[in-house]
Design a protein around this motif. Structure first.
Motif, PDB file in Angstrom:
ATOM      1  N   PHE A  69      28.769  66.915  20.353  1.00 54.02           N
ATOM      2  CA  PHE A  69      28.850  68.347  20.735  1.00 54.02           C
ATOM      3  C   PHE A  69      30.455  68.785  20.166  1.00 54.02           C
ATOM      4  O   PHE A  69      30.510  70.112  19.815  1.00 54.02           O
ATOM      5  N   MET A  70      31.273  67.814  20.075  1.00 56.88           N
ATOM      6  CA  MET A  70      32.499  68.136  19.927  1.00 56.88           C
ATOM      7  C   MET A  70      32.839  67.658  18.398  1.00 56.88           C
ATOM      8  O   MET A  70      34.073  68.028  17.841  1.00 56.88           O
ATOM      9  N   ASP A  71      31.932  67.537  17.299  1.00 56.68           N
ATOM     10  CA  ASP A  71      32.178  67.106  16.146  1.00 56.68           C
ATOM     11  C   ASP A  71      32.569  68.545  15.244  1.00 56.68           C
ATOM     12  O   ASP A  71      33.065  68.341  14.132  1.00 56.68           O
ATOM     13  N   GLY A  72      32.493  69.334  15.880  1.00 57.30           N
ATOM     14  CA  GLY A  72      32.994  70.455  15.135  1.00 57.30           C
ATOM     15  C   GLY A  72      31.825  71.234  14.079  1.00 57.30           C
ATOM     16  O   GLY A  72      32.194  71.829  13.006  1.00 57.30           O
ATOM     17  N   SER A  73      30.621  71.044  14.365  1.00 56.97           N
ATOM     18  CA  SER A  73      29.644  71.655  13.543  1.00 56.97           C
ATOM     19  C   SER A  73      28.420  72.101  14.131  1.00 56.97           C
ATOM     20  O   SER A  73      27.825  71.461  15.515  1.00 56.97           O
ATOM     21  N   MET A  92      19.053  71.199  28.083  1.00 57.54           N
ATOM     22  CA  MET A  92      20.111  70.441  28.395  1.00 57.54           C
ATOM     23  C   MET A  92      21.425  71.112  28.635  1.00 57.54           C
ATOM     24  O   MET A  92      21.486  72.477  28.088  1.00 57.54           O
ATOM     25  N   VAL A  93      22.473  70.657  29.045  1.00 58.37           N
ATOM     26  CA  VAL A  93      23.934  71.239  29.336  1.00 58.37           C
ATOM     27  C   VAL A  93      24.710  70.727  28.269  1.00 58.37           C
ATOM     28  O   VAL A  93      25.402  69.532  29.023  1.00 58.37           O
ATOM     29  N   PRO A  94      25.057  71.292  27.302  1.00 55.47           N
ATOM     30  CA  PRO A  94      26.045  70.396  26.197  1.00 55.47           C
ATOM     31  C   PRO A  94      27.556  70.445  26.956  1.00 55.47           C
ATOM     32  O   PRO A  94      27.642  71.195  27.476  1.00 55.47           O
ATOM     33  N   THR A  95      28.212  69.077  26.767  1.00 48.92           N
ATOM     34  CA  THR A  95      29.219  68.835  27.606  1.00 48.92           C
ATOM     35  C   THR A  95      30.353  68.499  26.612  1.00 48.92           C
ATOM     36  O   THR A  95      30.006  67.846  25.697  1.00 48.92           O
ATOM     37  N   THR A  96      31.579  68.836  27.030  1.00 45.49           N
ATOM     38  CA  THR A  96      32.646  68.737  26.243  1.00 45.49           C
ATOM     39  C   THR A  96      33.465  67.497  26.813  1.00 45.49           C
ATOM     40  O   THR A  96      33.210  67.279  27.931  1.00 45.49           O
ATOM     41  N   LEU A  97      34.447  66.961  25.955  1.00 47.60           N
ATOM     42  CA  LEU A  97      35.547  66.003  26.732  1.00 47.60           C
ATOM     43  C   LEU A  97      36.747  66.420  26.869  1.00 47.60           C
ATOM     44  O   LEU A  97      36.994  67.617  26.035  1.00 47.60           O
ATOM     45  N   THR A  98      37.872  66.106  27.477  1.00 50.80           N
ATOM     46  CA  THR A  98      39.111  66.551  27.555  1.00 50.80           C
ATOM     47  C   THR A  98      39.466  66.666  26.093  1.00 50.80           C
ATOM     48  O   THR A  98      39.328  65.670  25.161  1.00 50.80           O
ATOM     49  N   SER A  99      40.197  67.780  25.711  1.00 51.86           N
ATOM     50  CA  SER A  99      40.481  68.013  24.175  1.00 51.86           C
ATOM     51  C   SER A  99      41.710  69.188  24.306  1.00 51.86           C
ATOM     52  O   SER A  99      42.101  69.784  25.361  1.00 51.86           O
ATOM     53  N   GLU A 100      42.361  69.464  23.098  1.00 50.11           N
ATOM     54  CA  GLU A 100      43.090  70.557  23.007  1.00 50.11           C
ATOM     55  C   GLU A 100      42.207  71.783  23.191  1.00 50.11           C
ATOM     56  O   GLU A 100      41.023  71.855  22.733  1.00 50.11           O
ATOM     57  N   LYS A 101      43.038  72.851  23.517  1.00 47.88           N
ATOM     58  CA  LYS A 101      42.201  74.076  23.676  1.00 47.88           C
ATOM     59  C   LYS A 101      41.481  74.776  22.469  1.00 47.88           C
ATOM     60  O   LYS A 101      40.458  75.020  22.694  1.00 47.88           O
ATOM     61  N   GLU A 102      42.265  74.409  21.368  1.00 45.35           N
ATOM     62  CA  GLU A 102      41.717  74.961  20.267  1.00 45.35           C
ATOM     63  C   GLU A 102      40.136  74.406  19.761  1.00 45.35           C
ATOM     64  O   GLU A 102      39.371  75.266  19.606  1.00 45.35           O
ATOM     65  N   ASP A 103      40.067  73.157  19.971  1.00 44.27           N
ATOM     66  CA  ASP A 103      38.942  72.290  19.764  1.00 44.27           C
ATOM     67  C   ASP A 103      37.936  72.740  20.965  1.00 44.27           C
ATOM     68  O   ASP A 103      36.571  73.038  20.530  1.00 44.27           O
ATOM     69  N   LEU A 104      38.276  73.116  21.811  1.00 43.76           N
ATOM     70  CA  LEU A 104      37.212  73.481  23.166  1.00 43.76           C
ATOM     71  C   LEU A 104      37.114  74.833  22.700  1.00 43.76           C
ATOM     72  O   LEU A 104      35.423  75.214  22.655  1.00 43.76           O
ATOM     73  N   LEU A 105      37.651  75.977  22.084  1.00 39.63           N
ATOM     74  CA  LEU A 105      37.217  77.235  21.757  1.00 39.63           C
ATOM     75  C   LEU A 105      36.248  77.312  20.476  1.00 39.63           C
ATOM     76  O   LEU A 105      35.308  77.680  20.508  1.00 39.63           O
ATOM     77  N   GLU A 106      36.541  76.103  19.575  1.00 39.37           N
ATOM     78  CA  GLU A 106      35.744  76.257  18.593  1.00 39.37           C
ATOM     79  C   GLU A 106      34.412  75.588  18.865  1.00 39.37           C
ATOM     80  O   GLU A 106      33.259  76.250  18.258  1.00 39.37           O
ATOM     81  N   THR A 107      34.533  74.854  19.818  1.00 38.10           N
ATOM     82  CA  THR A 107      33.088  74.246  20.222  1.00 38.10           C
ATOM     83  C   THR A 107      32.105  75.249  21.059  1.00 38.10           C
ATOM     84  O   THR A 107      30.917  75.415  20.832  1.00 38.10           O
TER      85      THR A 107
END
Ligand SMILES: [Zn+2]
Length: 392
Positions: A69-73, A92-107
């Motif tokens: 889900f964090m691949d950016g697409s 399902m509940v798509p889940t992120t990993l710890t990351s920079e805030k920018e990647d989180l917002l993009e996701t």
């Protein structure tokens, strides 16, 4: 838009209805009946003597089919939803990993886009942010570069940015974590304790302030510890003692049979949600893979049916699919089929607050249905009355 599913054993999951029929109109269950009843002008699905159960609901999942889900697409979201639908997952509940805030917002942006175009896969029930507010000592496979304490400036910005967050996991002993939990509860977001070294007193405080779920019980969390001569109960014991919900990675690797049995004995089917916590390797051949985004992820190895860090000191996520969780609970933990199904349907639906429309086969709920055989091999997956997977 009328559909009739007949000639199968229905698992409601409160009971079995042998030789039952489910009738569906406009994506909603009209009724669940014994025998083969008439339903005019309906498309008929013959279940072929197999089981007919509510669709599987996965509260914690990172990827599958080669995507994260964090691949950016947007494509990654859609392909993961399609991959897991083949194994019976309808939500399902798509889940992120710890990351920079920018990647989180993009996701979070991509979530919105993908959600609007998700017609061939399992439905999305909002995003789960796993981190970054974790105990460094319990990071597991979470990237230590991004782990930090809860910062109101940061999380308020994230909360204001997206209304798609439905779940957030954090370590409750960190400075600011209690205020964070209260804030999540205010927003109607499920708060969960995770990657934590908390002792009972800290978990109790957290529980009273919004944290009602333990994320992947036993993985990356404290048990009993000793300071000088005195013993302290950890997060695991707290989850048992308090009326908390727990989720477990029931892939048959993360937790051995005795622990699966212990959790089931103490918490029961109403408090346990089976989760895959799957990374991109789910539904793929074993070998080298990447945990997290392709850009910032960690190299991992998939072998023995699980993802491991390259030095093999820790698991790095599962490659499980939902059908395997059900099989594991039956074969390794001696749980009945009814209870195993309940732990991946009604219980997770209730934990996410969507049990008014999902989680059981009763009139008025969404027609999210899975048809599978004695060995939990999925034959058909139906989301809101539409067949999204059909094993020919
Ligand atoms: Zn996870």
């Amino acid at each position: 838009m009328r559909l009739k599913i007949t000639n199968g054993t229905i698992i409601t999951p409160f009971r079995y209805i042998r030789n039952g029929t489910v009738v569906i109109e406009n994506g909603v269950i009209l009724g669940v009946h014994e025998g083969n009843i008439d339903f005019a002008d309906a498309t008929v699905i013959n279940a072929g003597g197999n089981y007919i159960a509510p669709g599987f609901i996965d509260l914690h999942i990172h990827g599958g089919g080669g995507h994260d889900f964090m691949d950016g697409s947007e494509e990654a979201f859609l392909k993961i939803a399609e991959t897991h639908a083949r194994y019976g997952t309808t939500a399902m509940v798509p889940t992120t990993l710890t990351s920079e805030k920018e990647d989180l917002l993009e996701t979070l942006d991509l979530y919105e886009k993908a959600n609007a175009n998700n017609h061939k896969g399992a439905q999305f029930l909002g995003m789960h942010l796993e981190g970054p507010y974790f105990a460094l000592s319990q990071r597991g496979a979470q990237d230590p570069r991004y782990i930090r304490n809860p910062d109101p400036k940061e999380y308020e910005e994230v909360l204001a940015y997206s209304s798609s967050i439905t779940r957030w996991s954090a370590a409750p002993e960190l400075p600011g974590a209690i205020a964070f939990g209260k804030r999540l509860r205010e927003k109607g977001i499920l708060a969960a304790v995770a990657h934590t070294d908390a002792i009972y007193e800290e978990v109790l405080d957290a529980y009273e302030n919004g944290y009602t779920l333990a994320t992947h019980l036993y993985s990356a969390m404290s048990g009993v510890t000793r300071k000088n001569a005195f013993r302290y109960a950890g997060t695991i014991e707290s989850a048992f003692l308090l009326d908390m919900d727990v989720e477990i990675i029931a892939d048959g690797v993360h937790l051995p049979a005795p622990l699966l049995k212990l959790i089931y004995k103490i918490k029961g089917a109403d408090r346990i949600a089976l989760i895959t916590d799957a990374m991109r390797g789910a539904g793929m051949p074993e070998g080298e893979s990447t945990l997290g985004s392709l850009k910032n992820g960690l190299k991992v190895i998939i072998e023995d049916g699980v993802a491991k860090l390259p030095d093999r000191t820790s698991f790095a996520g599962s490659v499980s699919t939902a059908d395997r969780l059900v099989r594991t609970m039956i074969k390794m933990a001696d749980v009945s089929l009814l209870d195993a199904i309940r732990m991946i349907t009604l219980t997770p639906a209730r934990i996410m607050g969507v049990d008014k429309t999902k989680g059981s086969l009763v009139a008025g709920k969404d027609a999210d249905i899975v048809i599978f055989d004695e060995d939990i091999r999925v034959k058909k997956t139906i989301v809101k009355g539409r067949i999204i997977f059909n094993q020919e």
